[in-house]
Enzyme design. Structure first.
Site, PDB file in Angstrom:
ATOM      1  N   ASP A 123      -4.321 -11.405   3.097  1.00 57.07           N
ATOM      2  CA  ASP A 123      -3.910  -9.998   3.185  1.00 57.07           C
ATOM      3  C   ASP A 123      -3.786  -9.588   4.659  1.00 57.07           C
ATOM      4  O   ASP A 123      -4.305 -10.274   5.548  1.00 57.07           O
ATOM      5  CB  ASP A 123      -4.979  -9.154   2.465  1.00 57.07           C
ATOM      6  CG  ASP A 123      -4.700  -7.672   2.545  1.00 57.07           C
ATOM      7  OD1 ASP A 123      -3.526  -7.268   2.407  1.00 57.07           O
ATOM      8  OD2 ASP A 123      -5.662  -6.903   2.746  1.00 57.07           O
TER       9      ASP A 123
ATOM     10  N   ASP B 207      -3.844  -5.709   6.193  1.00 55.04           N
ATOM     11  CA  ASP B 207      -4.717  -4.606   6.614  1.00 55.04           C
ATOM     12  C   ASP B 207      -6.167  -4.838   6.205  1.00 55.04           C
ATOM     13  O   ASP B 207      -6.469  -5.055   5.027  1.00 55.04           O
ATOM     14  CB  ASP B 207      -4.215  -3.276   6.018  1.00 55.04           C
ATOM     15  CG  ASP B 207      -2.788  -2.993   6.448  1.00 55.04           C
ATOM     16  OD1 ASP B 207      -2.472  -3.229   7.627  1.00 55.04           O
ATOM     17  OD2 ASP B 207      -1.986  -2.557   5.603  1.00 55.04           O
TER      18      ASP B 207
HETATM   19 MG   LIG Z   1      -6.102  -4.887   2.893  1.00 63.01          MG
END
Ligand SMILES: [Mg+2]
Length: 186
Positions: A43, A45
């Site tokens: 991922d 963020d």
């Molecule tokens: Mg995230």
């Protein structure tokens, strides 16, 4: 296999009439078999990108104007990497087939471009054509998903969900240690 491959090719080039290109093809196929690597999704963020840190001192009026931090245009390419994230991504790339699996806010079209620019800026060729933006992470086929949130299908991912930021996986060092042990990587 690579070293033996060179010897085999040299042998055939010197002692036989067999086309070396044909032998190269066989070695390439063998290497692919040996080297077939597990798939890891990472991922952005809160995992690769320091989203929280970026907005810690951000103009509150601007956030209010757009309704939420994630909806402010032009910000996603300006965030800094999370500590240890870039070296961790490089390490993952040596041992796994790695893809970035992120969700760009639907209400912030510039985020879709900015995430692509961030990936090029910080990971360059290592992540070239390896960025996947999706609101359904559960639809991706793979072995591991490293994500800080359960949203967008993460919790229903069919492989092993590594919950980044949880007690067990508080940082990148703990994720790498886990994968080393799990996959018997020295
Ligand atoms: Mg995230």
């Amino acid at each position: 296999m690579g070293g033996y491959g060179v010897i085999i090719v040299l042998y055939f080039e010197i002692f036989s009439n067999v086309n070396a290109k044909f032998i190269y093809q066989i070695i390439f196929l063998c290497n692919n078999q040996v080297m077939s690597r597990k798939i890891v999704y990472v991922d952005m963020d809160g995992v690769l990108v320091d989203f929280k840190g970026f907005f810690a001192n951000f103009d509150k009026n601007k956030i209010n104007k757009f309704g939420a931090p994630a909806l402010v245009p032009g910000v996603f390419s300006k965030m800094m990497p999370i500590k240890g994230a870039l070296s961790a991504y490089k390490w993952l790339s040596i041992h796994f087939d790695v893809y970035i699996l992120s969700t760009a806010p639907w209400g912030n079209p510039s985020a879709w471009l900015d995430k692509r620019l961030w990936v090029e800026k910080y990971l360059a060729d290592l992540a070239r054509k390896k960025l996947i933006l999706s609101h359904r992470k559960d639809l991706l086929i793979g072995d591991y998903l490293i994500d800080d949130r359960l949203a967008h299908g993460s919790q229903n991912f069919q492989g092993k969900f590594i919950h980044f930021g949880s007690d067990k996986f508080a940082n990148w060092a703990s994720v790498i240690n886990y994968l080393k042990e799990k996959e018997n990587i020295k």
